[in-house]
Design a protein around this motif. Structure first.
Motif, short mmCIF file in Angstrom:
data_model
loop_
_atom_site.label_atom_id
_atom_site.label_comp_id
_atom_site.label_asym_id
_atom_site.label_seq_id
_atom_site.Cartn_x
_atom_site.Cartn_y
_atom_site.Cartn_z
N LYS A 161 0.85 -1.19 0.00
CA LYS A 161 0.00 0.00 0.00
C LYS A 161 0.88 1.23 0.00
N GLY A 162 0.25 2.38 -0.26
CA GLY A 162 0.97 3.65 -0.14
C GLY A 162 1.89 3.89 -1.31
N PHE A 163 3.01 4.57 -1.02
CA PHE A 163 3.98 4.89 -2.06
C PHE A 163 4.69 3.61 -2.52
N ASP A 164 5.16 3.63 -3.75
CA ASP A 164 5.80 2.44 -4.31
C ASP A 164 7.17 2.85 -4.82
N ALA A 165 8.20 2.33 -4.19
CA ALA A 165 9.56 2.70 -4.60
C ALA A 165 9.85 2.27 -6.03
N VAL A 216 5.30 14.04 -13.52
CA VAL A 216 4.16 14.95 -13.46
C VAL A 216 4.61 16.24 -14.15
N LEU A 217 3.91 16.61 -15.21
CA LEU A 217 4.27 17.79 -15.99
C LEU A 217 3.14 18.79 -15.92
N CYS A 218 3.43 20.03 -15.62
CA CYS A 218 2.41 21.06 -15.51
C CYS A 218 2.69 22.15 -16.54
N THR A 219 1.77 22.47 -17.40
CA THR A 219 1.93 23.55 -18.38
C THR A 219 0.84 24.57 -18.16
N ILE A 220 1.00 25.76 -18.75
CA ILE A 220 -0.04 26.79 -18.74
C ILE A 220 -0.36 27.21 -20.17
N GLY A 221 -1.52 27.86 -20.31
CA GLY A 221 -1.90 28.32 -21.64
C GLY A 221 -2.42 27.20 -22.51
N ASN A 222 -3.04 26.20 -21.89
CA ASN A 222 -3.54 25.06 -22.65
C ASN A 222 -4.89 25.42 -23.25
N THR A 223 -4.95 25.62 -24.53
CA THR A 223 -6.21 26.02 -25.16
C THR A 223 -7.12 24.84 -25.43
N ASN A 224 -6.63 23.62 -25.23
CA ASN A 224 -7.44 22.42 -25.42
C ASN A 224 -8.15 21.98 -24.14
N MET A 249 8.98 14.22 -10.52
CA MET A 249 8.85 12.77 -10.47
C MET A 249 8.24 12.40 -9.12
N CYS A 250 7.53 11.26 -9.10
CA CYS A 250 6.92 10.81 -7.85
C CYS A 250 6.85 9.28 -7.83
N HIS A 251 6.65 8.74 -6.62
CA HIS A 251 6.59 7.28 -6.43
C HIS A 251 5.16 6.79 -6.30
N PHE A 252 4.26 7.36 -7.05
CA PHE A 252 2.90 6.86 -7.09
C PHE A 252 2.32 7.25 -8.44
N THR A 253 1.20 6.64 -8.78
CA THR A 253 0.56 6.94 -10.07
C THR A 253 -0.56 7.94 -9.84
N PRO A 254 -0.41 9.15 -10.38
CA PRO A 254 -1.49 10.12 -10.21
C PRO A 254 -2.76 9.64 -10.89
#
Lengths: 156, 634
Positions: free
Chosen positions: A137-141, A147-155, B367-372
């Protein structure tokens, strides 16, 4: 005044002693005694004929005083024996003591182990252990996600 | 009066068997093939009856516990038909009373008990109980000795019973294993495990012969009901608990009609003789109890290995954003000259492109150790531009991550949850609990908050920032008075579970500065003088040093750390000698009439009013209070 010899088989701390009246062939028990002058009834010295001395006795009862005594010491002088005694207050007053209601600090059979006990001894090192939470359970090593975050996404 | 359990050897102690009753009156029943005694429902009507029949030991009897009902069964087929004729059976059925006295143990844990029939004959039963509340009886069984109740030729008279000897026989782990006893009418040793004599015997000419035997281990003291033990007798076992030794000069062990009367017993190297106290367990080590309904306290430690070197199969370099170089001093000088030399035409094109740098529209990459969580895919877009690259689209900002739970209790024989030691030693400062939380570090927990409960950990992650909060919840049932049921979050700790990847040099510098502010977390050590061995409890705990086990594990540090929470438990180890409670008592702080008590007793002198005893002197009253304060034996 008469003194009855006993052999006490119990530890001093016992409220009710296991005592055995002594019998010595050719001698009587109880024996006649007198209280030596200037002694008190708590730590008396009894005087008797040395013929009446029971060397195997460690305990006695004096009828006139209505008390039990430990025989602490015996001295002899000029045909007399002197018993140096201390009153066994537990045995003497055991029935009255039993009637009392008290707060018991420590007891062999009635206790609460969740009260802190300062009489126990602890080792100077501790036991260290670890307990894991579930590894599935929880985090998985073994997972490495972006995770990528952008701005200005017109879609959006 | 119901009396179950070990009796205490005490010279002169007599037990009046007819006055002892076992629980509630029993039900004696007769199945076609089996006699049974039960203190509850007719077991023949219970769903497990089929299992009972199939598992009754051919030697004689079986016992079990089902739904608060104790049952004893005897197999009629195991005995000669004459024992079980209808008439004889009914006689036994009618005559066995529900009177049993346990010499050792108890019905639910097995032991040896005495019962009596109306013919005033006594019978001993060795009973091994590992009761469980399913229908599987396992290999429990019991065995009657001295014959069958109701048979006039069987049984012991009261005087014979008074001179019998019993020995509780522990294995090397100190767990009750065998219930052996001997009776003077010639039954010799009995071992309920095998209904046989000890596997081998050893004879010495004198006590010293056996003392010098290197295999001599320990056996609990012998017990006799009338308190007398003949001299020059002893019994001992080897380290496996399988072989019994006995002194010679008396009848040899090994066959009916002979016997040895044990007197001495060997405990931890000392000889005990004469009047002695049956050794009692360390009251603070209750974790040795087992339970028919649950598991005992798990005293093992789970391995928490360090970070696996091979776990980082994908890293930031795989993103394609980065290339890392390792230049030497000549090469780095050359790169410096390249950066600050004249601009060529080729370089001007590159610079123009750099002014309108698309990376400015990438807020972050991590990066992270879980699946969003994601529910669909979409093209990665920025600044009105569609890159045409398809990727999972994260659907929610806040994401829960359940790390599961850990039980901090064991189920006792009473079916209730208990702490580790069932004593004050299960709590601070004698019992410390710390928790490691991924991306947070190691935090102290108050033992009272979590002991005897189920501790759960759940993270909430803000996917926009990587910020996380770990919530610790304890679920615990009340002890009874002065306690409550608990099902609450008892602590919250914060951290960050992203490894942020820098998108530019500026970005990296800012991130590195932030990370370095969290570096370290040096262990702090409070000074203290080490307490010596055997120091009293409070003094020992007062001297303990406190060490921080980790610093703050935010962000990139946490990414490299353990990903599963775990507890670190440090508990004090008590060194309580045998017979401690008989010699020192245990904390009570309860009001009693002294006549209600027995054994070692310390009395608060302020509550012992004896000055009003007729004829007592003030000095004697003071002596009584002083002696009672130090401890007496009632």
């Amino acid at each position: 005044m008469q003194l009855t010899y006993y052999n006490n088989k119990s530890d001093k701390r016992y409220l009710n002693k296991n005592i055995e009246q002594l019998v010595l062939t050719g001698h009587s028990n109880p024996v006649n005694i007198v209280l030596v002058d200037d002694t008190d009834i708590v730590t008396p010295v009894f005087k008797m004929s040395d013929h009446d001395l029971y060397m195997t006795a460690n305990y006695c009862y004096v009828d006139t005083l209505r008390r039990y005594y430990f025989i602490d010491d015996v001295t002899l002088s000029e045909g007399y024996a002197f018993l140096h005694c201390t009153c066994d207050v537990l045995m003497t007053y055991k029935e009255e003591i039993k009637q009392r209601k008290v707060v018991v600090k420590r007891q062999e059979n009635n206790f609460n182990l969740y009260q802190v006990d300062d009489k126990i001894t602890l080792l100077n090192y501790e036991c260290v252990k670890t307990i894991s939470f579930p590894t599935d359970k929880g985090f998985d090593a073994n997972k490495q996600e972006f995770v990528l975050c952008t701005i200005g996404n017109t879609n959006a | 009066m119901a009396l179950i359990g070990n009796i205490r050897l005490n010279t002169g102690q007599n037990i009046n068997i007819p006055d002892i009753e076992w629980g509630t009156a029993g039900i004696i029943g007769l199945n076609q093939n089996y006699w049974y005694y039960s203190n509850g429902n007719n077991p023949a009507t219970q769903p497990y009856w089929g299992d009972v029949i199939s598992k009754i030991n051919a030697k004689g009897a079986i016992a079990n516990y089902w739904g608060d009902v104790y049952n004893l069964f005897m197999d009629r087929s195991a005995h000669p038909a004459s024992y079980w004729s209808e008439g004889a059976g009914k006689t036994w059925l009618d005559n066995v009373r529900a009177h049993t006295y346990f010499i050792f143990g108890s019905l639910d844990n097995g032991g040896t008990f005495i019962c009596k029939d109306s013919g005033n004959k006594y019978y001993l039963m060795a009973l091994r109980g590992t009761f469980n509340d399913d229908s599987t009886l396992g290999d429990d069984y019991a065995y009657w000795f001295q014959g069958v109740p109701g048979q006039s030729s069987d049984g012991l008279t009261a005087s014979e019973l008074q001179t019998a000897f019993f020995i509780q026989y522990d294995d090397i782990n100190g767990s009750p294993k065998l219930w052996i006893f001997y009776t003077p009418n010639g039954l010799g040793w009995r071992n309920y495990d095998a209904n046989a004599f000890p596997t081998s015997t050893y004879y010495g000419t004198t006590l010293d012969d056996c003392l010098s035997n290197p295999n001599w281990e320990e056996v609990l003291p012998a017990i006799s009901l009338n308190g007398t033990i003949p001299e020059n007798m002893f019994v001992c076992s080897d380290v496996t608990g399988e072989t019994v030794y006995s002194s010679q000069g008396y009848k040899a062990i090994g066959s009916d009609g002979e016997g040895v009367y044990p007197q001495y017993s060997h405990r931890a190297g000392s000889i005990l003789g004469g009047s002695r106290i049956d050794s009692s367990e360390n009251p603070y080590n209750s974790t040795s109890t087992t339970s028919p309904t649950g598991d005992p306290w798990d005293d093992t430690s789970d391995k928490i290995p360090g970070t696996d070197e091979d776990q980082f199969t994908i890293d930031a370099l795989n993103s394609g954003f980065y290339t890392l170089y390792n230049p030497d001093k000549t090469q780095i000088k050359a790169f410096n000259n390249y950066l600050f030399s004249d601009i060529t035409d080729a370089m001007s094109q590159i610079l123009k492109r750099l002014i309108s740098n698309p990376i400015e529209y990438v807020v972050f990459c991590a990066m992270c150790h879980f699946t969003p969580p994601s529910s669909n895919t979409a093209h990665i877009s920025f600044c009105g531009l569609d890159s045409g690259i398809n990727a999972n689209l994260i659907s929610k900002q806040m994401h829960p991550i359940d790390c599961g739970s850990v039980d901090l209790f064991y189920i006792g024989k009473d079916g209730l949850k208990h702490d580790d030691t069932s004593s004050f030693l299960s709590y601070d400062p004698y019992y410390k609990i710390q928790i490691y939380l991924p991306y947070i570090g190691i935090k102290d927990l108050k033992t009272s908050d979590v002991m005897r409960g189920t501790l759960s950990v759940k993270y909430w992650v803000d996917l926009l920032t990587g910020a996380c909060i770990a919530q610790l919840t304890v679920n615990r049932t009340s002890r009874g008075s002065h306690d409550v049921n608990l099902d609450s979050v008892i602590a919250e700790f914060t951290g960050n579970c992203y490894e942020h990847l820098p998108m530019s040099a500026t970005d990296w510098r800012g991130m590195a500065t932030s990370i370095m502010q969290f570096a370290g977390g040096a262990a702090s050590v409070a000074s203290g003088n080490a307490a010596g061995l055997g120091t009293m409890a409070s003094a020992v705990m007062a001297e303990k040093v406190t060490v921080a086990r980790s610093g703050q594990l935010a962000a990139n540090y946490g990414y490299m750390g353990k990903q599963t929470p775990y507890l670190i438990i440090s508990r004090a180890i008590n060194q309580t000698p045998e017979n401690f409670k008989e010699w020192e008592g245990l904390p009570s702080n309860i009001t009693y009439g002294i006549s209600e008590l027995s054994g070692y007793t310390e009395i608060d002198p302020n509550t012992l009013w004896v000055n009003n005893i007729p004829g007592i002197t003030e000095r004697e009253a003071d002596m009584i209070r002083s002696i009672c304060n130090e401890g007496i034996i009632v």
